[in-house]
Design a protein around this motif. Structure first.
Motif, PDB file in Angstrom:
ATOM      1  N   HIS A 115       0.907  -1.241  -0.044  1.00  6.91           N
ATOM      2  CA  HIS A 115      -0.029   0.165  -0.046  1.00  6.91           C
ATOM      3  C   HIS A 115       0.887   1.156  -0.004  1.00  6.91           C
ATOM      4  O   HIS A 115       0.195   2.181  -0.209  1.00  6.91           O
ATOM      5  N   LYS A 119       1.231  -1.074  -5.216  1.00  8.99           N
ATOM      6  CA  LYS A 119       0.076  -0.971  -5.880  1.00  8.99           C
ATOM      7  C   LYS A 119      -0.135   0.149  -6.646  1.00  8.99           C
ATOM      8  O   LYS A 119       0.634   1.228  -6.154  1.00  8.99           O
ATOM      9  N   GLU A 121      -1.266   3.416  -7.479  1.00  8.89           N
ATOM     10  CA  GLU A 121      -1.680   4.622  -6.566  1.00  8.89           C
ATOM     11  C   GLU A 121      -3.279   4.820  -6.272  1.00  8.89           C
ATOM     12  O   GLU A 121      -3.460   4.883  -5.090  1.00  8.89           O
ATOM     13  N   ARG A 124      -4.150   2.169  -3.391  1.00 12.84           N
ATOM     14  CA  ARG A 124      -3.627   2.131  -2.100  1.00 12.84           C
ATOM     15  C   ARG A 124      -4.539   2.791  -1.132  1.00 12.84           C
ATOM     16  O   ARG A 124      -5.306   3.559  -1.347  1.00 12.84           O
TER      17      ARG A 124
END
Ligand SMILES: N[C@@H](CCC(=O)N[C@@H](CS)C(=O)NCC(=O)O)C(=O)O
Length: 202
Positions: A115, A119, A121, A124
Motif C-alpha cells: 500500500h 499497488k 496509486e 493504495r
C-alpha cells in the motif's frame, strides 16, 4: 549443476543467497524482471504460481517460498551448521523464529509495502499502512524482548537470524524499525555486517 536462485535485488531471494554464502554452497543467480507484466507471464507463473519472487531450481526440481528454500538448503548442505539438532528444544525455538519472521512479522510489513509502493496509486489504502504498522510494531516488540539476554534469536547465530534479517530489512524500508527497539536495531546492525548479508543485498 549448481542451485539457480531467481533473484531481484532487495527481495526475499536475499535470504537464499545469504545462506548459500554462509554455507559455501555453489549457486548461480538468475536476475529476473520484477515488473508486474513479467511476474504475471506464463513463463514466471510456471516457476512461481502466484507471481512472487523468489524461485529456485536444483537439478530437475523447481520451488518457491524463501523459507522452504532455506530449510531445504540447510538439510541438503548444512551438515548440522546454522540449525539446532532436530527434536531438541532449541530446534523448536529455531523453527518458531523462522516461521515468525515470514508468517507473522513479514505479513503486516508486506501489507505496508503493497500500500506504500507496489499497488497502483489509485488502489493504495492508507488505513492498510496504519494497521500494518500497528501489527508490525507488536512483532518488533517481541523480537526486542527475545534479544534481552542474547545477541541472536538463539544462543548462537543460526539461519533463523537470516530469516529474520530479511524481515528487518523490510521493516527498515517502511520505517518501523526505529529507536523504540534498540536491541533489534543493534541486532540488525550485527547482521548487516556479515559478508553474506552484504553480498546478498549488493
Ligand atoms: N512467503 C513468500 C513471499 C514472497 C513475496 O511476497 N515476495 C515479494 C518480493 S520479496 C513479491 O514477489 N512481491 C510481489 C507481490 O506480492 O505481488 C516467500 O517467502 O517467498
Amino acid at each position: 549443476m549448481a542451485i539457480q536462485i531467481f533473484h531481484v535485488k532487495g527481495t526475499r531471494s536475499v535470504r537464499v543467497i545469504w545462506l548459500c554464502e554462509e554455507l559455501s554452497v555453489p549457486y548461480e543467480i538468475v536476475p529476473i524482471d520484477f515488473s508486474a507484466d513479467y511476474r504475471n507471464s506464463d513463463e514466471w507463473r510456471a516457476m512461481s504460481p502466484t507471481g512472487k519472487v523468489p524461485a529456485m531450481t536444483d537439478g530437475g526440481m523447481t520451488m518457491f517460498e524463501s523459507g522452504a528454500m532455506v530449510q531445504y538448503i540447510l538439510e541438503k548442505h548444512g551438515q548440522g551448521r546454522l540449525q539446532p539438532e532436530p527434536g531438541t528444544a532449541d530446534r523448536a525455538i529455531f523453527l518458531q523464529w523462522c516461521w515468525f519472521a515470514e508468517a507473522t512479522l513479514a505479513r503486516p510489513l508486506g501489507d505496508m509495502v503493497h500500500h506504500l509502493f507496489l499497488k497502483p496509486e489509485a488502489e493504495r489504502l492508507p488505513e492498510m499502512v496504519v494497521d500494518g504498522e500497528k501489527r508490525a510494531r507488536v512483532c518488533l516488540e517481541a523480537v526486542n524482548s527475545a534479544l534481552q539476554d542474547q545477541d541472536y534469536l538463539l544462543p548462537e547465530y543460526t539461519a533463523a537470524d537470516i530469516m529474520m534479517g530479511y524481515s528487518l530489512l523490510l521493516a527498515a524500508r517502511v520505517e518501523v524499525l526505529d529507536n523504540e527497539y534498540p536491541l533489534v536495531q543493534a541486532y540488525f546492525e550485527k547482521l548487516q555486517a556479515r559478508p553474506g548479508y552484504q553480498l546478498a543485498t549488493a
